[in-house]
Design an enzyme around this catalytic site. Structure first.
Site: not given
Ligand code: ATP
Ligand code: MG
Length: 189
Positions: A55, A140
């Site tokens: 996504h 990204h």
């Molecule tokens: P995982 O945490 O299991 O590695 P993930 O990062 O895809 O997987 P989430 O941490 O729930 O899952 O994040 C959901 C989405 O939001 C992802 O696209 C992630 O890159 C983005 N994201 C997470 N934390 C932040 C943040 N602090 N600022 C901006 N985007 C974020």
């Protein structure tokens, strides 16, 4: 007993949510083949993103109380009703961020409609009282986590992506990685 417990015996229930766009099945397949190539080439050794999880995040909210989800939907309804345009973009770059060990794909050129959608969403949610990080938006598509790359595979060809809707997605952290579930979707005109 704290007052909050008297009013709501369950208490606040945090859910981790973000706004994002998801690729259509054909685009998902093309993006997935880059993920597969990364896995097969074993150049970076990390954990690849599952096909259904690929996504592009628009706005990350993090933990919000489940009772506030309707307020988020209301913000999105208002934006949809103001007539946001559909847009197309092309994924042309593969990159690696050393600081967080992520391999990602990114468009070289950002459509104005994408920038507008992100900015209107950020304004909408912060006006509704949610806190969002205001660091510059770096669009990204995460392909691999915990990666240590010396080399990256070539992107065989640019990948076209047609954005026709955006979603509010719940992210549940499990031992097998994040599991995403849509909680709302809004079309672009
Ligand atoms: P995982 O945490 O299991 O590695 P993930 O990062 O895809 O997987 P989430 O941490 O729930 O899952 O994040 C959901 C989405 O939001 C992802 O696209 C992630 O890159 C983005 N994201 C997470 N934390 C932040 C943040 N602090 N600022 C901006 N985007 C974020
Ligand atoms: Mg994460």
């Amino acid at each position: 007993m704290p007052i909050a417990e008297e009013i709501n015996p369950i208490g606040p229930r945090p859910v981790r949510v973000f706004f994002a766009i998801w690729p259509d099945p054909e685009t998902q397949k093309r993006l997935g083949s880059v993920v597969e190539q990364l896995r097969l080439d074993a150049l970076c050794g990390g954990r690849t993103t599952k096909l259904q999880n690929i996504h592009l995040t628009l706005v990350f909210l993090g933990d919000v109380d489940a009772g506030r989800l309707p307020a988020l939907s209301q913000v999105a309804d208002g934006i949809r009703n103001s007539g946001m345009s559909a847009f197309d973009f092309t994924i042309e770059e593969i990159g690696y961020w050393k600081h967080n060990h992520i391999v990602y794909l990114a468009p070289r050129e950002l459509p104005a409609e994408l920038i507008q959608l992100v900015s209107i969403l950020e304004d909408g949610v912060s006006n509704a009282g949610f806190s969002v990080e205001r660091r510059p938006y770096a669009p990204h598509i995460t392909l691999m986590r915990n990666a240590l790359c010396r080399n990256l595979p070539e992107l065989p060809a640019p990948i076209a992506w047609q954005a026709r809707e955006w979603l509010l997605v719940k992210s549940e952290q499990t031992s097998g990685g994040s599991v995403y579930a849509p909680v709302g979707r809004w079309s672009l005109e």
